[in-house]
Design a protein around this motif. Structure first.
Motif, short mmCIF file in Angstrom:
data_model
loop_
_atom_site.label_atom_id
_atom_site.label_comp_id
_atom_site.label_asym_id
_atom_site.label_seq_id
_atom_site.Cartn_x
_atom_site.Cartn_y
_atom_site.Cartn_z
N ALA A 108 0.84 -1.22 0.00
CA ALA A 108 0.00 0.00 0.00
C ALA A 108 0.86 1.26 0.00
CB ALA A 108 -0.93 -0.01 1.21
N ILE A 109 2.02 1.20 0.64
CA ILE A 109 2.93 2.35 0.67
C ILE A 109 3.51 2.59 -0.73
CG2 ILE A 109 5.19 3.13 1.51
CD1 ILE A 109 4.50 1.86 4.22
N VAL A 110 3.92 1.51 -1.38
CA VAL A 110 4.51 1.63 -2.71
C VAL A 110 3.47 2.16 -3.71
CG1 VAL A 110 5.51 0.31 -4.62
CG2 VAL A 110 6.31 -0.06 -2.27
N ARG A 111 2.21 1.78 -3.48
CA ARG A 111 1.14 2.24 -4.37
C ARG A 111 0.95 3.76 -4.35
NH1 ARG A 111 -3.24 -1.39 -4.79
NH2 ARG A 111 -4.47 0.41 -5.37
N SER A 112 1.55 4.45 -3.38
CA SER A 112 1.47 5.91 -3.32
C SER A 112 2.11 6.55 -4.55
CB SER A 112 2.18 6.43 -2.07
OG SER A 112 3.57 6.19 -2.19
N GLY A 113 3.00 5.80 -5.18
CA GLY A 113 3.67 6.33 -6.37
C GLY A 113 4.94 7.11 -6.07
N VAL A 114 5.19 7.40 -4.79
CA VAL A 114 6.41 8.16 -4.48
C VAL A 114 7.50 7.28 -3.86
CG1 VAL A 114 5.23 10.38 -4.27
CG2 VAL A 114 5.49 8.95 -2.23
N VAL A 115 7.12 6.07 -3.49
CA VAL A 115 8.07 5.19 -2.81
C VAL A 115 8.47 4.04 -3.73
CG1 VAL A 115 8.32 3.58 -0.87
CG2 VAL A 115 7.23 5.80 -0.51
#
Ligand code: 7RM
Length: 651
Positions: free
Chosen positions: A535-542
């Motif tokens: 879910a963190i990677v899905r932010s697009g910035v990580v």
């Protein structure tokens, strides 16, 4: 108070309890020496069967096949409702305490039976039948229990999704098990907040091809959009039905599925834990009766939401099967203030009170005066569930809430186990703060070391496994039996592996020390590190993230996230904001990180595996104790990470 304090069973409790120390020892011995004989007798006396079984249990842990009461027939809704009508039809089944303390409903068994039959009739009208899956995305209102029981009545399989989950989580669950119908509410109310359930449902269902209809319960006066031909008003349908309803029940096989409940694991998406009919009902009925020492006039309060297994087993099925009065609580412990729980206890004369350590810790902080201004003399037994309880919180619960009179049952169990497996019995077991104490009848725990060697005798520490089936155990991961075998039965062949670490002390008492896999327990909620990372990677910035549990004085465990930013991520505080928003949207606000650290790299082995052990130590603030870093591809990243974390904590 010393850490190894002991609390004997109060004499007045033992003499009146269903089980005392002597009968526990005797029955426990029988239950493990002759499990079939023990469970056969319990099944005959605690449950109403339409026809009896050919075989009590049939099992094979290698294939992960377990069946209880093979060939037996029954219906869970009939057990929870119809069988009580003759003698206790006018007893209160559900006391509903709404978000607003003035908002209370009392529903007798007769009334509940009627509502369940009416709802079952409606479900059938919309084409729901035996074996169909129904998603329930409702707040803590009586309709949640009514819909669960209505499904059980007609043989449909419910999957309750916690009303705090996001559209995406709801959609994934609906699609994983192919639900035909979704039941939701226009909105939910919880503490000072409203939750736009219908809006979230619409968003979810836009990508759910199997959903034919959405049944909408009206919880508030706020209007919501209704799609003609798809969305149905629960109230309007019921009004049209009037008294033209069907009281028939489906005769279910003991091994027919009752429900699916999704729970997080150490890898991948949450898995659909499948529970079946006979064994589950017997297990929750027996544990509820003996562990809470249930008597006819008890008022039983379990603070869990029906979106979790505790709500299924000890708000709905266990208490109603026993014909008890169950309190359904829509609000939160701190609304309108931190005295709310005890206000509920006083007004409804609650006799047995069951909640999570995280709630207790939150209330300890608010001060004793919130407790003491309410009359708690009705309380008889206290219980905890969901995570290890620290001795301080236990002692506060015991001394302040329970006025030193009430035994505490620290109940250890899991979504997978269906009901409690390790717990004191109030009239039988001397307690020790922080220990779940002894196994329930029929439960055979073993402690193994990492290599799988069984550690016999007392005074051992290792991993908790169970070596014999119990009636309430899950039967499969819905749609993926291989994952069931893999997750629970392949690590230590011949044993069910719980994922928990534990110690068996010199007295044979179990102390659960927490998960040994990549599952977090945040405020009693289960979350997989992999799930949160994705879910963190899905932010697009990580570009890459590693999540670990960090100590948190109220939640028990908090979420610490180490993130490597993408080259094109840019700078500024809105990066944190984007990560947080992504987690909330993909999973739920309960998965929001408590600490976010942007680092330039993660500690990895030369083969590319993230070394979480190191990150866990750093997250715990044990900067010097990171241990051996020589196997790392780039040992220098550790120093940088330590610096970042230290700096974040200095401010
Ligand atoms: C009922 C529930 C299961 C995990 C389990 C443990 C932890 C639960 C206790 C506990 C220590 C307890 N189901 N856990 N109860 N740890 N003492 N009394 O919580 O599937 O959501 O979580 O919770 O780690 O494996 S669950």
């Amino acid at each position: 108070m010393t850490a190894n304090a002991r609390f004997p069973v109060p004499p007045g409790v033992a003499s009146k309890a269903h089980i005392n120390a002597t009968s526990y020892e005797e029955l426990y011995r029988l239950s493990v020496e002759s499990p079939e004989k023990f469970w056969d007798k319990q099944a005959r006396s605690l449950i109403q069967w339409r026809s009896l079984w050919r075989k009590v249990v049939s099992w094979d842990f290698a294939q992960a096949n377990v069946q209880w009461f093979v060939g037996g027939k029954l219906n869970v809704s009939e057990n929870c409702l119809d069988r009580h009508l003759l003698h206790r039809g006018d007893n209160v089944a559900i006391i509903w305490e709404g978000n607003d303390p003035q908002d209370v409903r009392r529903i007798t068994y007769r009334e509940l039976h009627r509502e369940v039959c009416r709802t079952a009739t409606l479900l059938k009208k919309y084409g729901v039948g035996r074996g169909d899956r129904v998603a329930i995305y409702l707040p803590m209102i009586p309709e949640a229990a009514i819909c669960m029981l209505a499904c059980a009545r007609i043989g449909a399989i419910h999957t309750v999704v916690f009303a705090g989950f996001s559209a995406e989580s709801l959609r994934d669950r609906i699609n994983d098990c192919g639900c035909k119908l979704l039941i939701t509410a226009n909105e939910g109310v919880r503490g000072p907040k409203t939750i736009p359930l219908k809006e979230t449902s619409d968003e979810a269902v836009a990508a759910c091809p199997t959903i034919k209809n959405i049944l909408v319960v009206r919880r508030t006066d706020t209007p919501c959009s209704m799609t003609p031909g798809r969305d149905i008003s629960y109230e309007e349908e019921l009004a049209a039905l009037g008294d033209e309803y069907d009281t028939a029940v489906e005769s279910m096989d003991s091994e027919d599925p009752l429900f699916i409940l999704y729970t997080s694991g150490s890898t991948g998406k949450p898995k659909g834990v499948l529970h079946t009919t006979g064994g589950y009902l017997l297990h929750v009925t027996a544990t509820h009766k003996y562990i809470f020492d249930i008597k006819e006039d008890d008022i039983f309060f379990c603070g869990a939401d029906v979106g979790w297994i505790t709500g299924h087993s000890y708000v709905v099925y266990g208490p109603l099967s026993n014909g008890a009065t169950t309190v359904m609580f829509e609000s939160i412990p701190t609304y309108p203030d931190a005295g709310r729980y005890w206000d509920v206890v006083e007004r409804h004369k609650v006799t047995i009170f069951y909640t999570a350590p995280t709630a207790i810790r939150a209330l300890v902080k608010e001060g004793d005066h919130h407790v003491k201004r309410y009359d708690r003399s009705s309380l008889r037994i206290l219980g905890t569930v969901g995570e290890p309880i620290n001795a301080d919180a236990w002692l506060w619960y015991h001394d302040i809430v329970g006025e030193g009179r009430c035994p505490i049952v620290d109940t250890w169990w899991q979504t997978e186990t269906g009901g409690v497996l390790i717990s004191p019995l109030p009239g039988a077991t001397e307690t020790k703060p922080g220990s779940a104490t002894r196994p329930f009848f029929g439960v055979q725990p073993v402690v193994v070391d990492e290599g799988g060697t069984v550690l016999d005798g007392n005074g051992v520490t290792g991993r908790l496994c169970i070596k014999y089936p119990w009636p309430g155990m899950m039967r499969t991961v819905y749609g993926d039996h291989q994952r069931f075998v893999q997750t629970y039965f392949s690590m230590y062949p011949g044993l069910y592996f719980t994922g928990d670490g534990c110690r068996r002390d010199e007295d044979g008492y179990y102390w659960i020390t927490g998960r040994v896999d990549d599952v977090l327990n945040v405020a009693g909620h289960r979350l997989g590190t992999a799930e949160v990372e994705s879910a963190i990677v899905r932010s697009g910035v990580v570009a890459e993230a590693a999540v670990v549990g960090i100590p948190h004085d109220v939640k028990g465990q908090g979420i610490g996230a180490f993130c490597v930013l993408r080259d094109d991520a840019g700078e500024g505080i809105d990066l944190v904001e984007r990560v947080v928003r992504s987690v909330r949207e993909v999973i739920s606000p309960i998965a929001t990180p408590d600490a976010l650290w942007f680092v330039s790299g993660l500690p990895k082995t030369r083969s590319g595996k993230i070394m979480r052990r190191i990150l866990r130590k750093i997250g715990e603030g044990e900067y010097a104790a990171v241990g051996d870093t020589t196997t790392l591809a780039e040992p220098s990243v550790v120093e940088e990470i330590v610096e970042v974390v230290k700096r974040s904590r200095d401010v």
